[in-house]
Structures are given as C-alpha cells and as structure tokens.
Design a protein around this motif. Structure first.
Motif, PDB file in Angstrom:
ATOM      1  N   PHE A  15       0.858  -1.187   0.000  1.00  0.00           N
ATOM      2  CA  PHE A  15       0.000   0.000   0.000  1.00  0.00           C
ATOM      3  C   PHE A  15       0.889   1.229   0.000  1.00  0.00           C
ATOM      4  O   PHE A  15       1.704   1.423   0.894  1.00  0.00           O
ATOM      5  N   GLY A  16       0.758   2.053  -1.017  1.00  0.00           N
ATOM      6  CA  GLY A  16       1.580   3.269  -1.135  1.00  0.00           C
ATOM      7  C   GLY A  16       0.928   4.417  -0.386  1.00  0.00           C
ATOM      8  O   GLY A  16      -0.153   4.860  -0.748  1.00  0.00           O
ATOM      9  N   MET A  17       1.569   4.879   0.691  1.00  0.00           N
ATOM     10  CA  MET A  17       0.970   5.944   1.504  1.00  0.00           C
ATOM     11  C   MET A  17       0.899   7.245   0.704  1.00  0.00           C
ATOM     12  O   MET A  17      -0.063   7.995   0.809  1.00  0.00           O
ATOM     13  N   LEU A  18       1.933   7.537  -0.058  1.00  0.00           N
ATOM     14  CA  LEU A  18       1.936   8.788  -0.820  1.00  0.00           C
ATOM     15  C   LEU A  18       1.121   8.649  -2.103  1.00  0.00           C
ATOM     16  O   LEU A  18       0.410   9.567  -2.505  1.00  0.00           O
ATOM     17  N   ALA A  19       1.244   7.466  -2.733  1.00  0.00           N
ATOM     18  CA  ALA A  19       0.512   7.259  -3.992  1.00  0.00           C
ATOM     19  C   ALA A  19      -0.987   7.139  -3.726  1.00  0.00           C
ATOM     20  O   ALA A  19      -1.807   7.391  -4.605  1.00  0.00           O
ATOM     21  N   GLY A  20      -1.349   6.730  -2.477  1.00  0.00           N
ATOM     22  CA  GLY A  20      -2.763   6.660  -2.117  1.00  0.00           C
ATOM     23  C   GLY A  20      -3.458   5.406  -2.611  1.00  0.00           C
ATOM     24  O   GLY A  20      -4.549   5.492  -3.173  1.00  0.00           O
ATOM     25  N   GLY A  21      -2.832   4.244  -2.406  1.00  0.00           N
ATOM     26  CA  GLY A  21      -3.538   3.011  -2.748  1.00  0.00           C
ATOM     27  C   GLY A  21      -2.613   1.829  -2.925  1.00  0.00           C
ATOM     28  O   GLY A  21      -1.403   1.910  -2.669  1.00  0.00           O
ATOM     29  N   VAL A  22      -3.218   0.739  -3.364  1.00  0.00           N
ATOM     30  CA  VAL A  22      -2.482  -0.527  -3.453  1.00  0.00           C
ATOM     31  C   VAL A  22      -1.591  -0.583  -4.705  1.00  0.00           C
ATOM     32  O   VAL A  22      -1.894   0.026  -5.732  1.00  0.00           O
ATOM     33  N   TYR A  23      -0.506  -1.329  -4.565  1.00  0.00           N
ATOM     34  CA  TYR A  23       0.399  -1.591  -5.692  1.00  0.00           C
ATOM     35  C   TYR A  23       0.368  -3.074  -6.032  1.00  0.00           C
ATOM     36  O   TYR A  23       0.288  -3.922  -5.136  1.00  0.00           O
ATOM     37  N   CYS A  24       0.461  -3.403  -7.294  1.00  0.00           N
ATOM     38  CA  CYS A  24       0.673  -4.797  -7.676  1.00  0.00           C
ATOM     39  C   CYS A  24       2.168  -5.106  -7.460  1.00  0.00           C
ATOM     40  O   CYS A  24       2.979  -4.183  -7.331  1.00  0.00           O
ATOM     41  N   PRO A  25       2.540  -6.415  -7.390  1.00  0.00           N
ATOM     42  CA  PRO A  25       3.932  -6.757  -7.099  1.00  0.00           C
ATOM     43  C   PRO A  25       4.911  -6.134  -8.107  1.00  0.00           C
ATOM     44  O   PRO A  25       6.019  -5.762  -7.750  1.00  0.00           O
ATOM     45  N   ARG A  26       4.489  -6.009  -9.362  1.00  0.00           N
ATOM     46  CA  ARG A  26       5.409  -5.461 -10.370  1.00  0.00           C
ATOM     47  C   ARG A  26       5.681  -3.972 -10.149  1.00  0.00           C
ATOM     48  O   ARG A  26       6.782  -3.488 -10.329  1.00  0.00           O
ATOM     49  N   CYS A  27       4.658  -3.240  -9.755  1.00  0.00           N
ATOM     50  CA  CYS A  27       4.805  -1.779  -9.632  1.00  0.00           C
ATOM     51  C   CYS A  27       5.434  -1.347  -8.315  1.00  0.00           C
ATOM     52  O   CYS A  27       5.915  -0.222  -8.212  1.00  0.00           O
ATOM     53  N   ARG A  28       5.400  -2.210  -7.307  1.00  0.00           N
ATOM     54  CA  ARG A  28       5.816  -1.734  -5.989  1.00  0.00           C
ATOM     55  C   ARG A  28       7.308  -1.500  -5.865  1.00  0.00           C
ATOM     56  O   ARG A  28       7.745  -0.666  -5.069  1.00  0.00           O
ATOM     57  N   SER A  29       8.113  -2.231  -6.659  1.00  0.00           N
ATOM     58  CA  SER A  29       9.557  -2.146  -6.421  1.00  0.00           C
ATOM     59  C   SER A  29      10.070  -0.737  -6.731  1.00  0.00           C
ATOM     60  O   SER A  29       9.654  -0.091  -7.704  1.00  0.00           O
ATOM     61  N   GLY A  30      10.930  -0.276  -5.846  1.00  0.00           N
ATOM     62  CA  GLY A  30      11.530   1.048  -6.035  1.00  0.00           C
ATOM     63  C   GLY A  30      10.681   2.202  -5.538  1.00  0.00           C
ATOM     64  O   GLY A  30      11.111   3.356  -5.574  1.00  0.00           O
ATOM     65  N   LYS A  31       9.449   1.906  -5.075  1.00  0.00           N
ATOM     66  CA  LYS A  31       8.594   3.004  -4.613  1.00  0.00           C
ATOM     67  C   LYS A  31       8.881   3.319  -3.141  1.00  0.00           C
ATOM     68  O   LYS A  31       9.207   2.432  -2.365  1.00  0.00           O
ATOM     69  N   ARG A  32       8.702   4.579  -2.793  1.00  0.00           N
ATOM     70  CA  ARG A  32       8.940   4.984  -1.405  1.00  0.00           C
ATOM     71  C   ARG A  32       7.621   5.008  -0.623  1.00  0.00           C
ATOM     72  O   ARG A  32       6.554   5.086  -1.213  1.00  0.00           O
ATOM     73  N   ASN A  33       7.757   4.962   0.706  1.00  0.00           N
ATOM     74  CA  ASN A  33       6.585   5.010   1.596  1.00  0.00           C
ATOM     75  C   ASN A  33       5.529   3.966   1.250  1.00  0.00           C
ATOM     76  O   ASN A  33       4.347   4.286   1.088  1.00  0.00           O
ATOM     77  N   VAL A  34       6.002   2.729   1.120  1.00  0.00           N
ATOM     78  CA  VAL A  34       5.073   1.628   0.854  1.00  0.00           C
ATOM     79  C   VAL A  34       5.028   0.742   2.095  1.00  0.00           C
ATOM     80  O   VAL A  34       6.061   0.397   2.647  1.00  0.00           O
ATOM     81  N   VAL A  35       3.823   0.435   2.561  1.00  0.00           N
ATOM     82  CA  VAL A  35       3.704  -0.469   3.705  1.00  0.00           C
ATOM     83  C   VAL A  35       3.080  -1.787   3.240  1.00  0.00           C
ATOM     84  O   VAL A  35       2.331  -1.809   2.255  1.00  0.00           O
ATOM     85  N   GLY A  36       3.425  -2.869   3.942  1.00  0.00           N
ATOM     86  CA  GLY A  36       2.828  -4.165   3.635  1.00  0.00           C
ATOM     87  C   GLY A  36       1.575  -4.320   4.482  1.00  0.00           C
ATOM     88  O   GLY A  36       1.632  -4.390   5.698  1.00  0.00           O
ATOM     89  N   LEU A  37       0.435  -4.338   3.817  1.00  0.00           N
ATOM     90  CA  LEU A  37      -0.837  -4.365   4.540  1.00  0.00           C
ATOM     91  C   LEU A  37      -1.391  -5.789   4.492  1.00  0.00           C
ATOM     92  O   LEU A  37      -1.398  -6.417   3.433  1.00  0.00           O
ATOM     93  N   ASN A  38      -1.837  -6.257   5.655  1.00  0.00           N
ATOM     94  CA  ASN A  38      -2.460  -7.561   5.693  1.00  0.00           C
ATOM     95  C   ASN A  38      -3.675  -7.588   4.762  1.00  0.00           C
ATOM     96  O   ASN A  38      -4.455  -6.630   4.733  1.00  0.00           O
ATOM     97  N   LYS A  39      -3.817  -8.690   4.019  1.00  0.00           N
ATOM     98  CA  LYS A  39      -4.942  -8.752   3.070  1.00  0.00           C
ATOM     99  C   LYS A  39      -6.282  -8.603   3.785  1.00  0.00           C
ATOM    100  O   LYS A  39      -7.202  -7.951   3.296  1.00  0.00           O
ATOM    101  N   GLU A  40      -6.354  -9.190   4.990  1.00  0.00           N
ATOM    102  CA  GLU A  40      -7.580  -9.091   5.795  1.00  0.00           C
ATOM    103  C   GLU A  40      -7.918  -7.615   6.107  1.00  0.00           C
ATOM    104  O   GLU A  40      -9.080  -7.206   6.105  1.00  0.00           O
ATOM    105  N   THR A  41      -6.876  -6.833   6.344  1.00  0.00           N
ATOM    106  CA  THR A  41      -7.074  -5.410   6.647  1.00  0.00           C
ATOM    107  C   THR A  41      -7.577  -4.661   5.412  1.00  0.00           C
ATOM    108  O   THR A  41      -8.455  -3.798   5.497  1.00  0.00           O
ATOM    109  N   LEU A  42      -7.026  -5.024   4.254  1.00  0.00           N
ATOM    110  CA  LEU A  42      -7.490  -4.391   3.016  1.00  0.00           C
ATOM    111  C   LEU A  42      -8.961  -4.730   2.757  1.00  0.00           C
ATOM    112  O   LEU A  42      -9.751  -3.871   2.354  1.00  0.00           O
TER     113      LEU A  42
END
Ligand SMILES: [Zn+2]
Length: 256
Positions: free
Chosen positions: A175-202
């Motif tokens: 989950f990208g805090m600055l981007a404002g939403g979820v990332y797919c595995p391909r897009c997440r690499s190299g991004k800043r301020n990304v947290v790993g959110l439990n799927k249940e929480t999403l």
C-alpha cells in the motif's frame, strides 16, 4: 447584512471577552463558518447551552464582509453530546471527528453530504447502545477521504491500474501511503513510503468503504482494526501536514 439559517455542529469555541466567544461551526449549507457569539459566556446566555463542543444546533447568523467575523444571533440546541461527561473514549472519538473536519475543510465550502456524515457519526458515537465506536471512526475517516476526493485506491494498482488482490495469493498487499492506494507486485519495487498491509485489513477497508454498509454486518479482528487505524491515522496526518493531537488519545482509548 442578510440573516442566514442553517444547522451546524460546534467544532471550536474560543473565549473572546468576559462575555463573548468566537465559535466555529461546520454547517450543512455554508460549510465551515466562524462567528462571534456575543453574550454567550453570560450566566443567562441568549444561546442557552447550545454553544459547546460537539453539540448540533439550529443557528441564525449575519454574514459580514470578508475580513470580519460573522455574527451569531440565534443558536437553538438540537442535540447535546452526552458522553462528554460519562464516557471518555466516546468523547475522544467525537473530538477526533471534529478535529479532522476543522483541519480538512475550507471556510464557506458547503458539502451537505459530508455534513450529514459528520452529524450521523457524532450521533452514533454518542449512542451508548452502539458498540462499534472504533469501527465507526475507521468508517468515518474513509468517508471523509472520499468526500474530499482523497479516497485510496483499494482495488486497482495505483501504478498500472490492474486489479490487485483477487489475482494474488500473497498474505500482504503493498500500500503506497503517498501514492494513495495498493500496488501490484510489479509496480511496488523502487517506490517509497510503501507499507505491507495484511490482506484481511485491506478487505476490511473495502467493506467499510461501501456507502450503505451497516457496522453490525462487519466482522473485524482486533489486529486488522488496529492496523487499519494506524494506516488511516498516518494517511490523514500526511494529508493535513501534521499529526492531529487527538490521535495519541485515541490510541490510548482504543488500542492499548
Ligand atoms: Zn501495477
């Protein structure tokens, strides 16, 4: 000077003189307004106890020119926030709601739907029959973000737009805090301020974002409530530019 009538929730009261105060309301028809309430601090106030944090009132005020405060001429109490004196966690929750509304809305920018959400949330937080205060706050923050056009993207990747969770078997979702939403595995690499959110929480966040969902039908574990609470508090703090002061109190009341 036209006299305006509307319904409003008291966000802030500042003493101005021995007898008067300056009151900020979030109103249904005019958005946030700040008005001088002459005589409000007198023993026999013309406003009869309507001016107190979190009360809902029917008000009449005179609009002044841009550089002057409006003048409150009538305030009739519609609903008092009763938990102020009986239940601290409900009181803190109510104060958090008005702190966010104060910080995130502009003067004279009416949004009746947001007003209705604020009034309903305060009403429900104050109802001792309602056991879902923590969930109520999560739902409110999501509704507020949506009303302000900052709702996080919960289904599609903020990088490429492809659907995220349903196609993935991973337990955690980026989950990208600055981007404002979820990332797919391909897009997440190299991004800043990304947290790993439990799927249940999403999934909980998606559920609470449904406009008509009843909290009686939402099942949530303590851990996903806590994780979502932390995420949303950070999200709104980033949006405001500082951490709202009630967040520390909420943590004490609901998560410790
Ligand atoms: Zn992507």
């Amino acid at each position: 000077m036209p006299a305006e009538k509307t319904t409003g929730v008291v966000l802030k009261v500042v003493e101005f003189s021995e007898t008067s105060c300056v009151v900020t309301f979030y109103t249904r028809d005019f958005g946030k307004i700040t008005a001088m309430a002459k005589g409000a601090r007198r023993l026999r106030s013309p406003f009869e106890g309507a001016i107190d944090l979190l009360t809902t009132c029917r008000i009449v005020f005179l609009r002044k020119s841009l550089d002057k405060l409006d003048l409150l001429t009538e305030a009739k109490l519609l609903r008092r926030f009763r938990s102020s004196s009986s239940d601290l966690s409900r009181f803190y929750a109510g104060l958090y709601v008005i702190e966010l509304v104060s910080a995130l809305t502009d003067p004279a920018d009416p949004q009746p739907e947001l007003y209705d959400l604020v009034e309903r949330t305060i009403d429900e937080i104050d109802s001792s029959a309602n056991p879902h205060v923590a969930l109520q706050l999560l739902q409110f923050q999501l509704g507020l973000l949506t009303a302000l056009g900052h709702q996080p993207s919960l289904d599609d990747c903020v990088g490429c737009g492809n659907p995220v969770v349903d196609s993935s078997s991973a337990v955690r979702v980026a989950f990208g805090m600055l981007a404002g939403g979820v990332y797919c595995p391909r897009c997440r690499s190299g991004k800043r301020n990304v947290v790993g959110l439990n799927k249940e929480t999403l999934l909980l966040m998606r559920k609470l974002s449904e406009p008509t969902i009843s909290l009686d039908n939402v099942e949530a574990t303590k851990s996903s409530c806590g994780e979502l609470g932390g995420l949303l508090e950070q999200y709104v703090a980033d949006l405001i530019g500082y951490r709202p002061k009630m967040q520390a109190w909420l943590k004490q009341a609901f998560r410790e």
